[in-house]
Design an enzyme around this catalytic site. Structure first.
Site, mmCIF file in Angstrom:
data_model
loop_
_atom_site.group_PDB
_atom_site.id
_atom_site.type_symbol
_atom_site.label_atom_id
_atom_site.label_comp_id
_atom_site.label_asym_id
_atom_site.label_seq_id
_atom_site.Cartn_x
_atom_site.Cartn_y
_atom_site.Cartn_z
ATOM 1 N N CYS A 236 1.002 -1.298 -0.022
ATOM 2 C CA CYS A 236 -0.063 -0.011 0.198
ATOM 3 C C CYS A 236 0.915 1.152 -0.103
ATOM 4 C CB CYS A 236 -0.909 -0.074 1.206
ATOM 5 S SG CYS A 236 -0.086 -0.356 2.634
ATOM 6 N N HIS B 203 -1.195 7.150 3.529
ATOM 7 C CA HIS B 203 0.142 6.872 3.747
ATOM 8 C C HIS B 203 0.822 8.299 2.995
ATOM 9 C CE1 HIS B 203 -0.392 3.389 5.694
ATOM 10 N NE2 HIS B 203 -0.154 2.440 4.446
#
Length: 365
Positions: free
Chosen positions: A162, A257
């Protein structure tokens, strides 16, 4: 258009729930089969996730009554496939890597394609690790995978880690524009949802930064090379560069993120304005495909001095875009920037759904 019936393995977990939520109104796919661990098997999905549903968006009322099957019992999925109730599965399994690897292969051998979020097969040489806008040609390995393994209809395709999706598309856009990237320094600040549920203990993350995520730095340094590689002689051969070094940190952010990236180019170096232009105009996927989960603008450039920020920018364009900002010269290398992507949507379930859409557009599903 009649919707394709799909299954979700690991449907009660954090990523599995995200699949269920994102597929609720999908124009191509409909969840008709759900499977999880033996402790959830035999219960209606609504009961299996009661008190455990983690998302603001509810699951579809049609999913609630579905009986959760044991993900280890492939015969149940095969029976559903034979009845036209499960054309392929999304894998969000949460168990040991070796167990996941064997189980996904068993599904594929049973004639059920697997579009996986798990890491178990990312380094299997005949399994494509896809970011739809970056390496769609790696789907060409699927017929080779099927022939070599004796699988008729089944196959496995995976998505990458991810965190790397916060900078892989910008990196690819520059490479595609003709700029060689020789070296790359990246420091990630990764949200707690990336650890699943219940995830990181509160006393470990509140008012804190944890400068270690097991295996994450190795993934960040190696997975981009497979994505940038090529299908050669029946395998995906990783690219030789760029040379990447990574620091990966867990931070007290729920979703999103963030990556601080520095790039060193070869002899040909883009100007800051050229970089912004390349990223702003990047499209990659042919518009005529009209993939439902594909962002209209894969890379969104912010000019503000303090953007991107997870809370303000993670949900841009269905939470599927990469947002970049702070694009400026680097004193050590040539260019530095900050990238941001939604880790459980773009980096997990949404990315998996987009991969399935790509596979359908290419005739594999």
């Amino acid at each position: 258009m009649e919707k394709i019936p799909v299954g979700v393995l690991g449907a009660t977990g954090m990523v599995g729930q995200q699949y269920i939520a994102l597929l609720a109104d999908h124009p191509w796919f409909e969840v008709t089969y759900v499977a999880a661990s033996p402790r959830s098997a035999g219960k209606p999905y609504a009961d299996a996730v009661a008190g455990r549903w983690q998302l603001a968006k509810p699951y579809s009322p049609a999913v609630g009554p579905l009986i959760v099957e044991d993900a280890n019992d492939i015969s149940r999925a095969a029976a559903a496939a034979g009845q036209g109730k499960c054309a392929f599965v999304f894998s969000a399994l949460e168990m040991g890597k070796d167990e996941i690897k064997a189980l996904e292969e068993a599904y594929a051998a049973a004639g059920i394609p697997v579009v996986s979020n798990a890491s178990a097969h990312r380094w299997t040489r005949d399994v494509p690790m896809l970011i739809a806008e970056v390496n769609p040609s790696h789907t060409d390995i699927i017929p080779i995978q099927q022939t070599s393994r004796g699988w008729d209809k089944g196959f496995i395709a995976v998505k990458p880690n991810c965190s790397i999706q916060s900078y892989m598309t910008p990196l690819w856009a520059l490479i595609q524009a003709g700029y060689e990237v020789k070296r790359m320094f990246v420091s990630t600040m990764q949200a707690v949802s990336g650890a699943g549920f219940p995830g990181v203990p509160s006393l470990s993350i509140i008012e804190n930064v944890v400068p270690y995520i097991g295996g994450e730095e190795e993934k960040s340094e190696q997975e981009p090379l497979k994505i940038l590689g090529s299908v050669t002689e029946g395998a995906i051969v990783s690219a030789e560069g760029p040379l990447i070094t990574a620091h990966c940190n867990r931070v007290p952010v729920v979703d999103g993120h963030t990556a601080c990236v520095s790039l060193e180019f070869g002899s040909k170096k883009p100007s800051i304005e050229e970089v912004k232009k390349i990223w702003s105009e990047f499209t990659a996927l042919p518009q005529e495909l009209k993939l439902p989960m594909a962002p209209e603008r894969p890379i969104i450039v912010r000019e503000e001095a303090d953007r991107p920020q997870p809370r303000k920018d993670r949900d841009l364009d269905k939470a599927m875009a990469v947002c970049v900002g702070r694009i400026r010269p680097c004193n050590l290398f040539d260019l530095r920037f900050v990238g941001l992507s939604h880790n459980t949507v773009r980096g997990a379930a949404g990315g998996g759904i987009l991969n399935a859409e790509l596979l359908k557009s290419k005739g594999y599903l």
